[in-house]
Design a protein around this motif. Structure first.
Motif, PDB file in Angstrom:
ATOM      1  N   LEU A  91      35.263  23.442  34.437  1.00  0.00           N
ATOM      2  CA  LEU A  91      34.766  24.521  33.583  1.00  0.00           C
ATOM      3  C   LEU A  91      33.437  25.061  34.099  1.00  0.00           C
ATOM      4  O   LEU A  91      33.215  26.287  34.145  1.00  0.00           O
ATOM      5  CB  LEU A  91      34.613  24.012  32.151  1.00  0.00           C
ATOM      6  CG  LEU A  91      34.354  25.067  31.081  1.00  0.00           C
ATOM      7  CD1 LEU A  91      35.642  25.809  30.740  1.00  0.00           C
ATOM      8  CD2 LEU A  91      33.775  24.438  29.814  1.00  0.00           C
ATOM      9  N   LEU A  92      32.533  24.161  34.518  1.00  0.00           N
ATOM     10  CA  LEU A  92      31.240  24.595  35.048  1.00  0.00           C
ATOM     11  C   LEU A  92      31.412  25.391  36.342  1.00  0.00           C
ATOM     12  O   LEU A  92      30.736  26.406  36.559  1.00  0.00           O
ATOM     13  CB  LEU A  92      30.341  23.381  35.302  1.00  0.00           C
ATOM     14  CG  LEU A  92      29.829  22.631  34.072  1.00  0.00           C
ATOM     15  CD1 LEU A  92      29.105  21.354  34.492  1.00  0.00           C
ATOM     16  CD2 LEU A  92      28.915  23.511  33.233  1.00  0.00           C
ATOM     17  N   GLN A  93      32.315  24.933  37.211  1.00  0.00           N
ATOM     18  CA  GLN A  93      32.545  25.662  38.455  1.00  0.00           C
ATOM     19  C   GLN A  93      33.095  27.051  38.183  1.00  0.00           C
ATOM     20  O   GLN A  93      32.669  28.037  38.797  1.00  0.00           O
ATOM     21  CB  GLN A  93      33.499  24.879  39.359  1.00  0.00           C
ATOM     22  CG  GLN A  93      32.863  23.671  40.014  1.00  0.00           C
ATOM     23  CD  GLN A  93      33.802  22.985  40.991  1.00  0.00           C
ATOM     24  OE1 GLN A  93      34.875  22.526  40.622  1.00  0.00           O
ATOM     25  NE2 GLN A  93      33.397  22.913  42.229  1.00  0.00           N
ATOM     26  N   MET A  94      34.056  27.147  37.264  1.00  0.00           N
ATOM     27  CA  MET A  94      34.590  28.456  36.910  1.00  0.00           C
ATOM     28  C   MET A  94      33.498  29.349  36.322  1.00  0.00           C
ATOM     29  O   MET A  94      33.416  30.550  36.644  1.00  0.00           O
ATOM     30  CB  MET A  94      35.728  28.305  35.905  1.00  0.00           C
ATOM     31  CG  MET A  94      36.961  27.629  36.454  1.00  0.00           C
ATOM     32  SD  MET A  94      38.267  27.523  35.208  1.00  0.00           S
ATOM     33  CE  MET A  94      38.789  29.241  35.124  1.00  0.00           C
ATOM     34  N   ALA A  95      32.651  28.769  35.472  1.00  0.00           N
ATOM     35  CA  ALA A  95      31.585  29.555  34.855  1.00  0.00           C
ATOM     36  C   ALA A  95      30.577  30.046  35.882  1.00  0.00           C
ATOM     37  O   ALA A  95      30.086  31.183  35.793  1.00  0.00           O
ATOM     38  CB  ALA A  95      30.881  28.717  33.779  1.00  0.00           C
ATOM     39  N   ALA A 198      40.344  27.358  47.725  1.00  0.00           N
ATOM     40  CA  ALA A 198      39.470  27.755  46.626  1.00  0.00           C
ATOM     41  C   ALA A 198      38.140  27.008  46.715  1.00  0.00           C
ATOM     42  O   ALA A 198      37.069  27.579  46.470  1.00  0.00           O
ATOM     43  CB  ALA A 198      40.135  27.476  45.282  1.00  0.00           C
ATOM     44  N   GLY A 199      38.200  25.715  47.081  1.00  0.00           N
ATOM     45  CA  GLY A 199      36.980  24.942  47.222  1.00  0.00           C
ATOM     46  C   GLY A 199      36.096  25.466  48.345  1.00  0.00           C
ATOM     47  O   GLY A 199      34.869  25.495  48.232  1.00  0.00           O
ATOM     48  N   ASP A 370      51.137  33.715  39.480  1.00  0.00           N
ATOM     49  CA  ASP A 370      51.125  35.173  39.582  1.00  0.00           C
ATOM     50  C   ASP A 370      51.339  35.837  38.229  1.00  0.00           C
ATOM     51  O   ASP A 370      50.788  36.913  37.963  1.00  0.00           O
ATOM     52  CB  ASP A 370      52.190  35.656  40.574  1.00  0.00           C
ATOM     53  CG  ASP A 370      51.799  35.400  42.025  1.00  0.00           C
ATOM     54  OD1 ASP A 370      50.629  35.032  42.262  1.00  0.00           O
ATOM     55  OD2 ASP A 370      52.659  35.557  42.912  1.00  0.00           O
ATOM     56  N   ASP A 371      52.137  35.218  37.348  1.00  0.00           N
ATOM     57  CA  ASP A 371      52.321  35.771  36.004  1.00  0.00           C
ATOM     58  C   ASP A 371      51.032  35.658  35.196  1.00  0.00           C
ATOM     59  O   ASP A 371      50.680  36.575  34.430  1.00  0.00           O
ATOM     60  CB  ASP A 371      53.450  35.042  35.271  1.00  0.00           C
ATOM     61  CG  ASP A 371      54.826  35.341  35.851  1.00  0.00           C
ATOM     62  OD1 ASP A 371      54.967  36.359  36.566  1.00  0.00           O
ATOM     63  OD2 ASP A 371      55.750  34.538  35.608  1.00  0.00           O
ATOM     64  N   VAL A 372      50.344  34.526  35.348  1.00  0.00           N
ATOM     65  CA  VAL A 372      49.058  34.350  34.681  1.00  0.00           C
ATOM     66  C   VAL A 372      48.086  35.441  35.119  1.00  0.00           C
ATOM     67  O   VAL A 372      47.432  36.100  34.292  1.00  0.00           O
ATOM     68  CB  VAL A 372      48.488  32.943  34.979  1.00  0.00           C
ATOM     69  CG1 VAL A 372      47.053  32.814  34.472  1.00  0.00           C
ATOM     70  CG2 VAL A 372      49.374  31.865  34.355  1.00  0.00           C
ATOM     71  N   ASP A 436      40.706  29.584  41.772  1.00  0.00           N
ATOM     72  CA  ASP A 436      41.318  30.834  42.243  1.00  0.00           C
ATOM     73  C   ASP A 436      41.254  31.887  41.145  1.00  0.00           C
ATOM     74  O   ASP A 436      40.882  33.045  41.382  1.00  0.00           O
ATOM     75  CB  ASP A 436      42.790  30.610  42.628  1.00  0.00           C
ATOM     76  CG  ASP A 436      42.968  29.960  43.986  1.00  0.00           C
ATOM     77  OD1 ASP A 436      42.038  30.046  44.814  1.00  0.00           O
ATOM     78  OD2 ASP A 436      44.036  29.366  44.223  1.00  0.00           O
ATOM     79  N   LEU A 437      41.656  31.494  39.942  1.00  0.00           N
ATOM     80  CA  LEU A 437      41.664  32.414  38.811  1.00  0.00           C
ATOM     81  C   LEU A 437      40.256  32.932  38.523  1.00  0.00           C
ATOM     82  O   LEU A 437      40.069  34.134  38.274  1.00  0.00           O
ATOM     83  CB  LEU A 437      42.241  31.715  37.578  1.00  0.00           C
ATOM     84  CG  LEU A 437      42.288  32.539  36.290  1.00  0.00           C
ATOM     85  CD1 LEU A 437      43.252  33.709  36.434  1.00  0.00           C
ATOM     86  CD2 LEU A 437      42.688  31.664  35.104  1.00  0.00           C
TER      87      LEU A 437
END
Length: 449
Positions: A91-95, A198-199, A370-372, A436-437
């Motif tokens: 979560l922190l990485q995404m943020a 992604a990393g 891909d749908d997401v 990625d997202l």
């Protein structure tokens, strides 16, 4: 302004239809458990809920973005330091990606410390001719397919409370005790960078952040905000006996708050206007979310605003849309238009997970990455075209290297699903797919400004 007398009877929901509730064998045992919960210390505090409401008001004004995520269904066995840290790390990485690459403040809400119950489409499960009650989450029964495990056991509500307390304590320690310091931005990635595209992309961004931090420090700036983060907990307010037992009257204001979490949401299956869940949520002062599926009409949305936020309080109400990639561009515009015309200060979030689930030939429930992405893209397109604010995303992810959703930078295919399919209920994005997202959402957000 809402007053105590306006809120009325906190037990009024008991006279209304309450769907998706367990069939408890012994009402007296339920009463004993809820009486014990009613005496338990709060898991969160009313002031923290009000602070989150202020942050969500900023989102409603278009000044910030919400990242809400975590397990589909938490398990008691998963309430360990390693599991909590891995989810929090992701979560922190995404943020960080959204904040830096998207140039936007991010409100961080975990689907953590209380997401122990799940609504089910069928009340029973059949295997090899044997019929047993469906698994409804660890707060209700066990996942093992035996009569003993599948019994609805109210004592599990106490265990859900204690596991929530453990998880929240760990999250508070990690986010306030130095682990969330932005100077740790590389350390969060050490176990991940070599094996993941992604990393590697994240590591390049971390280098940019390091240089920016060094520059600011050289200029004499080292804000406290860089050393800790605000983190809020959330779960679906599904089990009404549990939520009512953890509702307290705030000593500052005399108003009721559900102290099981900072943010609570009502699911797509339980959002009936004349149902018990909406009635209960209308009485508490936490910020509230409502999941809106593709059958939602504009009048449904306006009626929910009238029931849940009649005073038009900024940050009080969030609509979390879960339309499916194939429907969002068609269904969402009339909802957003009607709500915008009403002037209600609503936060719009996108849940791109629940409308995109299918069963693979192997029998595994899964989702295509891909749908997401496509549903999130549709969400941004609709808001951009209407001049409204795409306020955030609500996703199911894990910090582990699972194989539950197909696609993403590491190209998981359907034949891989069996390798690490570990979810207790619905398929989750793994850490690489989540990052990625985050990068793609950051680019979408910048493009929508």
């Amino acid at each position: 302004m809402t007053t105590t007398s306006d809120l009325g009877d906190l037990d009024a929901w008991r006279a209304l239809p309450a769907v998706q509730q367990p069939e408890w064998d012994d009402p007296e045992e339920v009463r004993a458990v809820t009486a014990e919960l009613a005496k338990a210390p709060p898991l969160v505090f009313a002031g923290e809920c009000d602070q989150l409401k202020e942050r969500l008001a900023e989102v409603a004004r278009g000044e910030a973005f919400v990242l809400q995520g975590g397990d589909c269904a938490e398990t008691f066995a998963g309430s360990t330091a390693d599991a909590v840290r891995n989810k929090l790390k992701t979560l922190l990485q995404m943020a960080v990606v959204l904040t830096y690459a998207g140039s936007v403040p991010v409100v961080k809400i975990g689907r953590m410390a209380g997401q122990f119950a799940k609504p089910r489409s069928k009340p029973v499960e059949v295997r090899d001719g044997v019929t047993l009650p469906s698994y409804r989450g660890d707060a209700v029964n066990g996942a093992e397919f035996t009569p003993e495990a599948r019994r609805s056991d109210p004592r599990r509500l106490l265990q859900a409370y204690h596991c929530s307390a453990v998880t929240l304590n760990l999250c508070r320690a990690f986010t306030k005790g130095g682990y969330a310091d932005l100077r740790q931005v590389h350390a969060w990635n050490q176990d991940f960078v070599a094996s993941s595209p992604a990393g590697q992309r994240y590591e390049r961004l971390a280098g940019e952040i390091d240089r920016a931090l060094a520059f600011m420090k050289a200029c004499g700036a080292d804000p406290e905000e860089f050393h800790s983060v605000e983190f809020y907990s959330s779960h679906e307010a599904l089990l009404l006996e549990y939520e009512r037992a953890l509702t307290r009257i705030d000593s500052r204001t005399g108003l009721p708050y559900d102290v099981s979490a900072h943010f609570l949401w009502i699911g797509e299956r339980t959002r009936a206007l004349d149902g018990a869940h909406v009635e209960f949520a209308s009485r508490i002062r936490n910020p509230i979310g409502v999941k809106l599926g593709p059958t939602t009409t504009p009048d449904d949305a306006l009626a929910l605003i009238e029931r849940l936020n009649p005073d038009g309080e900024p940050g009080r109400l969030t609509f979390i849309t879960r339309m499916g990639a194939g429907r969002i561009r068609e269904v969402l515009p009339p909802l957003v238009e009607k709500v915008s015309q009403s002037g209600g200060p609503v936060v719009w979030m996108c849940d791109p997970m629940h409308g995109n689930t299918f069963e693979a030939p192997s029998g595994h429930k899964t989702r295509r990455f891909d749908d997401v992405l496509d549903e999130v893209a549709g969400f941004f397109e609709v808001h951009r075209s209407l001049g409204t604010h795409p306020g955030g995303i609500h996703i199911e992810f894990t910090g582990d290297d699972v194989t539950e959703c197909v696609g993403g930078g590491q190209e998981i295919v359907e034949e891989d699903l069996h390798q690490r399919y570990e979810t207790a209920c619905d398929p989750r994005l793994n850490r690489s797919q989540s990052l990625d997202l985050a990068f793609i959402v950051a680019e979408m957000y910048r493009g929508s400004q």
